[in-house]
Design a protein around this motif. Structure first.
Motif, mmCIF file in Angstrom:
data_model
loop_
_atom_site.group_PDB
_atom_site.id
_atom_site.type_symbol
_atom_site.label_atom_id
_atom_site.label_comp_id
_atom_site.label_asym_id
_atom_site.label_seq_id
_atom_site.Cartn_x
_atom_site.Cartn_y
_atom_site.Cartn_z
ATOM 1 N N GLY A 466 33.745 26.677 22.411
ATOM 2 C CA GLY A 466 32.803 25.646 21.985
ATOM 3 C C GLY A 466 33.361 24.258 22.240
ATOM 4 N N ALA A 472 26.422 19.025 17.000
ATOM 5 C CA ALA A 472 26.036 20.336 17.536
ATOM 6 C C ALA A 472 25.934 21.385 16.430
ATOM 7 C CB ALA A 472 27.048 20.788 18.583
ATOM 8 N N THR A 473 24.967 22.271 16.572
ATOM 9 C CA THR A 473 24.796 23.354 15.592
ATOM 10 C C THR A 473 25.690 24.546 15.915
ATOM 11 O OG1 THR A 473 22.937 24.224 16.886
ATOM 12 C CG2 THR A 473 22.423 22.680 15.112
ATOM 13 N N THR A 474 26.259 24.574 17.108
ATOM 14 C CA THR A 474 27.165 25.664 17.478
ATOM 15 C C THR A 474 28.582 25.341 17.020
ATOM 16 O OG1 THR A 474 27.437 24.638 19.651
ATOM 17 C CG2 THR A 474 25.780 26.361 19.451
ATOM 18 N N ASP A 537 36.270 27.036 12.141
ATOM 19 C CA ASP A 537 35.203 26.253 12.787
ATOM 20 C C ASP A 537 35.420 24.776 12.450
ATOM 21 O OD1 ASP A 537 32.951 25.100 13.837
ATOM 22 O OD2 ASP A 537 31.534 26.070 12.456
#
Length: 583
Positions: A466, A472-474, A537
């Motif tokens: 990523g 960003a939603t990712t 994340d």
């Protein structure tokens, strides 16, 4: 309170910090007190080796000053001599500050190489009585081609800008500031349009002059020029930072003179007493993409963000032409008291690949909080969004940001780089000064540093997937693999790189650091093996707002730590990852 002119023409931190900028090359000199890096100019390829070179001034106050031709090949490859030539004005008086301002005036002597106009603002002739001269140097050799001084001028040639071809001889003319000129009134100031080509030919090189109208306003403390109305004549833009305006003393003003008539066209007034609006100017590009150059102007003693923190404003060239106020497009402030943000400014080429020109701002008196040391700082702003893309502070008492200039692509990544001066840096010798060549940031996240082999002989390592993003939603997942199973571990991060011995391995992130939450490594059931892993994340952390420093353009450095009970230190360390937070 002391006031000074901009020398450049053209989260609490307790250590030197880097944000979204990588040092490509650092140059220093060997003369104590040299103050190398006070002025910087792009001068083209002076020696024909295919690399664009730079000219850098060193204005040692106890000597006459020097100009260095910096090798573009060395800047690009790090090989060969740093300097093509070094020139001193041996005829100048001690303290003359030869090299206080430098501009490229094109090839005036016909040898195919660009030549230089160099300011010597404190030169004094005991017979003629002038204070300040303008020298012309051969770009190929550094030899003096001509020298010019007006009688009884004051700080003549302390600021310079190229001004197009006013006299129609096919050669570039130069705009010369003389901010303490007394011709009209005491210290009202003046600017002169002069012809370097005619000076070289020993002809009368005076073209025109403009004068300040208020005593003490120091008209000419900053100068810039651009053909805003596209009529073939450059508009002349002049700062008078000590103008007593509507907000009382030293509010400052910037006057735009129409190129065709050299009459006042538009006036931009400072709105805060003692802010010194107009201390630095630049009009070297179209930031907003409307086809007209824009104007960047500073008030380095403005109090909007903090007392004497400083403010910089971008003005629309198209609105100035149309007379359509408001003229301002964006303003930027600094929140550190006494930083004098805006002492140097530059509109540069596209630094981050988004198709828009970007902006550089120097704050040479920025201090590391609680330490009282003037590290200095340089900031990069997006011309597309006006958001801060990155920043860097210097080492203690460097005064980083004394001069800032966007330059060519020396590292071959397809984007322009930036050159930054630190006039009081001790990196070479005491107050010798320093020039840093910086790249805005790496194109992609990059692995760096050395991991520590654990007690089982495995080497844990970092990977990612990523992209780091504020929106960003990712996920941007950072992983550690090859770690010991069924133990605890965590990711820690900071804002500068390091490579220091630590618990039998290498600490790759400079303090101060932040820890994320403790995680279990998982993996196979006992006994111990290297099947464990960790994952985090980082986009979730960015977008949570938990750390206000995790913003667009911030460069981040991360490393994993985990338990290794059989190691003497009980510690396992991976290598590290650096990345820049994007949109």
């Amino acid at each position: 309170m002391s006031r000074h002119f901009a020398a450049c023409v053209a989260a609490t931190l307790l250590v030197s910090a880097a944000s979204a900028q990588s040092i490509l090359r650092t140059l220093v000199t060997t003369t104590p007190g040299n103050r190398f890096g006070g002025s910087i100019a792009s001068v083209g390829d002076l020696n024909g080796d295919g690399y664009a070179d730079l000219a850098v001034g060193a204005t040692c106050p106890n000597q006459d000053g020097s100009v260095f031709a910096v090798s573009g090949r060395h800047l690009s490859l790090g090989t060969g001599s740093q300097f093509l030539w070094v020139t001193k004005d041996v005829a100048a008086q001690p303290g003359a500050q030869f090299g206080a301002a430098i501009v490229n005036v094109g090839d005036i002597d016909g040898d195919g190489k660009s030549d230089l106009a160099v300011g010597v603002p404190f030169d004094y002739d005991w017979i003629a009585g002038w204070v300040g001269t303008l020298d012309l140097l051969s770009g190929a050799t550094g030899q003096k081609l001509a020298s010019f001084g007006f009688i009884a001028q004051h700080m003549f040639a302390s600021t310079l800008a190229t001004a197009g071809d006013y006299d129609g001889d096919g050669y570039t003319d130069v705009l010369v500031g003389s901010p303490l000129d007394d011709f009209q009134q005491t210290d009202a100031g003046a600017v002169y349009v002069l012809s370097p080509r005619k000076a070289y030919l020993q002809q009368n090189w005076y073209v025109s002059a403009l004068y300040g109208t208020q005593a003490g306003e120091r008209f000419g403390s900053s100068v810039a020029a651009a053909d805003l109305d596209d009529d073939g004549k450059f508009e002349l833009i002049v700062g008078a930072p000590y103008f007593d305006g509507f907000q009382s003393g030293n509010a400052g003003r910037v006057i735009v003179f129409q190129g065709a008539t050299l009459t006042p066209w538009r006036t931009l007034f400072g709105t805060e007493a003692n802010a010194l609006f107009g201390s630095a100017l630049n009009a070297d590009g179209d930031v907003d993409g409307d086809g007209v150059e824009d104007v960047l102007a500073s008030a380095p003693y403005a109090d909007g963000g903090a007392v004497d923190g400083g403010e910089v404003t971008l003005f629309s060239g198209a609105r100035l032409v149309a007379g359509a106020a408001p003229y301002d497009l964006a303003s930027f402030e600094n929140s550190r008291a006494g930083a004098h943000f805006g002492s140097s400014v530059d509109i540069t080429s596209d630094l981050n690949g988004d198709g828009s020109r970007d902006m550089l701002v120097g704050a040479p008196d920025w201090q590391a909080q609680f330490l009282g040391q003037e590290n200095g700082a340089v900031y990069v702003y997006s011309g597309a969004t006006y958001e801060q893309l990155g920043w860097r502070t210097g080492s203690p008492d460097d005064h980083l940001g004394s001069c800032v200039l966007g330059v060519g692509d020396y590292d071959g990544d397809g984007r322009a780089d930036l050159a930054v001066g630190s006039v009081f840096s001790d990196a070479g010798v005491a107050d010798g000064g320093r020039l840093d060549l910086l790249s805005l940031f790496p194109v992609l996240p990059a692995i760096y540093c050395t991991p520590k082999a654990n007690s089982l002989g495995c080497t844990p390592y970092v990977t990612y997937s990523g992209s780091p993003s504020v929106s960003a939603t990712t996920p941007f997942e950072i992983r550690a693999s090859n770690v010991i199973n069924n133990k605890n571990g965590l990711l820690f991060y900071g804002f500068d790189a390091l490579a220091a011995p630590f618990q039998g391995g290498t600490l790759c992130v400079a303090p101060p650091t932040k820890r994320t939450s403790v995680q279990a490594t998982g993996g196979n059931p006992p006994p111990n093996d290297c099947s464990g892993s960790l994952s985090y994340d980082f986009n979730a952390l960015i977008q949570s707002g938990a750390n206000p420093n995790l913003v667009l353009g911030q460069e981040v450095f991360v490393q994993y730590w985990s338990r290794d009970p059989l190691s003497p230190s009980t510690t396992s360390l991976t290598n590290a990852l650096r990345f820049v937070i994007g949109h």
